[in-house]
Design an enzyme around this catalytic site. Structure first.
Site, mmCIF file in Angstrom:
data_model
loop_
_atom_site.group_PDB
_atom_site.id
_atom_site.type_symbol
_atom_site.label_atom_id
_atom_site.label_comp_id
_atom_site.label_asym_id
_atom_site.label_seq_id
_atom_site.Cartn_x
_atom_site.Cartn_y
_atom_site.Cartn_z
ATOM 1 N N GLU A 21 0.831 -1.216 0.000
ATOM 2 C CA GLU A 21 0.000 0.000 0.000
ATOM 3 C C GLU A 21 0.863 1.261 0.000
ATOM 4 O O GLU A 21 2.071 1.205 0.222
ATOM 5 C CB GLU A 21 -0.923 -0.006 1.222
ATOM 6 N N LYS A 58 -3.876 -1.564 14.479
ATOM 7 C CA LYS A 58 -3.152 -0.590 15.278
ATOM 8 C C LYS A 58 -3.768 -0.450 16.666
ATOM 9 O O LYS A 58 -4.981 -0.365 16.810
ATOM 10 C CB LYS A 58 -3.115 0.753 14.569
HETATM 11 N N1 PSU Z 1 -0.594 0.847 9.024
HETATM 12 C C1 PSU Z 1 0.488 1.581 9.312
HETATM 13 N N2 PSU Z 1 0.483 2.912 8.991
HETATM 14 C C2 PSU Z 1 -0.579 3.467 8.298
HETATM 15 C C3 PSU Z 1 -1.709 2.669 7.968
HETATM 16 C C4 PSU Z 1 -1.669 1.365 8.369
HETATM 17 O O1 PSU Z 1 1.450 1.080 9.892
HETATM 18 O O2 PSU Z 1 -0.506 4.644 7.982
HETATM 19 C C5 PSU Z 1 -2.873 3.239 7.157
HETATM 20 C C6 PSU Z 1 -3.395 2.108 6.263
HETATM 21 O O3 PSU Z 1 -3.351 2.535 4.932
HETATM 22 C C7 PSU Z 1 -4.815 1.865 6.723
HETATM 23 C C8 PSU Z 1 -5.205 3.254 7.160
HETATM 24 O O4 PSU Z 1 -5.632 1.338 5.730
HETATM 25 O O5 PSU Z 1 -4.030 3.710 7.855
HETATM 26 C C9 PSU Z 1 -6.474 3.225 7.995
HETATM 27 O O6 PSU Z 1 -6.999 4.512 8.071
HETATM 28 P P1 PSU Z 1 -8.517 4.747 8.602
HETATM 29 O O7 PSU Z 1 -8.494 4.316 10.038
HETATM 30 O O8 PSU Z 1 -8.759 6.217 8.453
HETATM 31 O O9 PSU Z 1 -9.407 3.916 7.730
#
Ligand code: PSU
Ligand code: MN
Length: 286
Positions: free
Chosen positions: A9, A144
């Protein structure tokens, strides 16, 4: 015979890690995949096109612009492409685009999930929607820890997403190996895990699979450092009324400051570990 492919990604490049380290990390992840005999496919949006693989100039643009780049999930992917402006893909958008190219394995850091306080904010990452809909195996270090992990695991079950532990019984919490939550099945053998994933898709169960690969013990954030920083970051987000798409990048950014960069070090290490396992899984899936 063509080599197995692993999708990577780009939101972790633009929003998840600081410049210029993000450039180095993006290339290092691709190299880890190659070293395991697979082809990395980093996905991002530039000039109105979906790119499957970025050259040096394209990666530099995305990495340098950082948070000025649009963070694209499923709801703003089409408008993001149509706008012609640079966009990075979250787990949700990357899963969709990977599936479109027939790529079945994808490595990330940690998926998005159910945020704390979701019972009032309704903030649930589109990563959950994508996992429910697209047959791609996502290798992550869990979700996370800034999230509500028990709720995240519940939603995954509701959505019919198998959660597999790679050499672990526990759902990992990104910076740490444990969370007290269980996975649906543990695998210690890659062929065996690939068989279960293959079986699912053969049966026509077309959800994704979440493969949980815990951070290696020597790179975990130390328990005290982790708990203190996380508490402070969450309180700041609350006080600043940070929400929506800004919330995840805000919390990751605060974690970096509050741990004097240790969280970024752990993040990079777990990303590399996930890229390695994803390449092995892609090979095993054949
Ligand atoms: N994992 C990481 N760093 C990130 C992300 C995931 O270590 O920046 C990103 C991924 O792209 C994930 C996104 O899909 O954060 C999720 O964001 P939200 O909670 O706004 O959907
Ligand atoms: Mn959200």
């Amino acid at each position: 015979m063509s080599r197995p492919r692993v999708a990577l990604e780009s939101t972790v490049i633009s929003h998840g890690l600081p410049y210029p380290e993000n450039v180095k990390v993006a290339r290092a992840l691709e190299q880890v995949v190659r070293d395991e005999g697979a082809d990395p496919v980093t996905i991002a949006i530039l000039d109105g096109k979906v790119l499957y693989g970025l050259n040096d100039e394209q990666l530099e643009r995305l990495a340098r612009e950082g948070k000025a780049v649009a963070k694209l999930n499923l709801s703003n992917l089409a408008s993001g492409v149509a706008s012609g402006r640079p966009g990075s893909t979250t787990v949700a958008a990357t899963m969709f685009l990977a599936k479109d190219r027939g790529i079945r394995v994808f490595a990330t850091g940690g998926i998005g999930g159910v945020h704390r306080g979701a019972e009032t904010s309704f903030d649930i990452s589109a990563d959950m929607t994508a996992l429910a809909q697209f047959p791609v195996a996502v290798v992550s270090a869990g979700a996370k820890a800034i999230l509500d992990l028990p709720k995240t695991v519940e939603v995954l079950e509701t959505m019919g997403v198998p959660v597999y532990g790679w050499q672990t019984d526990e759902f990992p919490s990104f910076y740490r190996r444990t969370s007290g939550l269980k996975v649906d099945a543990r695998y210690d053998d890659m062929k065996e895990m690939a068989r279960a994933i293959d079986q699912q898709w053969k049966m026509g169960l077309n959800a994704g699979v979440l493969v949980c690969n815990p951070i290696e013990a020597q790179y975990e954030l130390e328990e005290g450092v982790y708990t203190r920083a996380l508490g402070a970051a969450l309180a700041e987000a609350d006080a600043g009324k940070i929400g929506g798409r800004e919330l995840t990048p805000f919390l990751l950014g605060r974690m970096e400051k509050l741990t004097a960069g240790q969280s970024v070090f752990s993040n990079v290490k777990l990303l590399e570990n996930n890229a390695r396992v994803a390449a092995q899984l892609a090979a095993a899936l054949g």
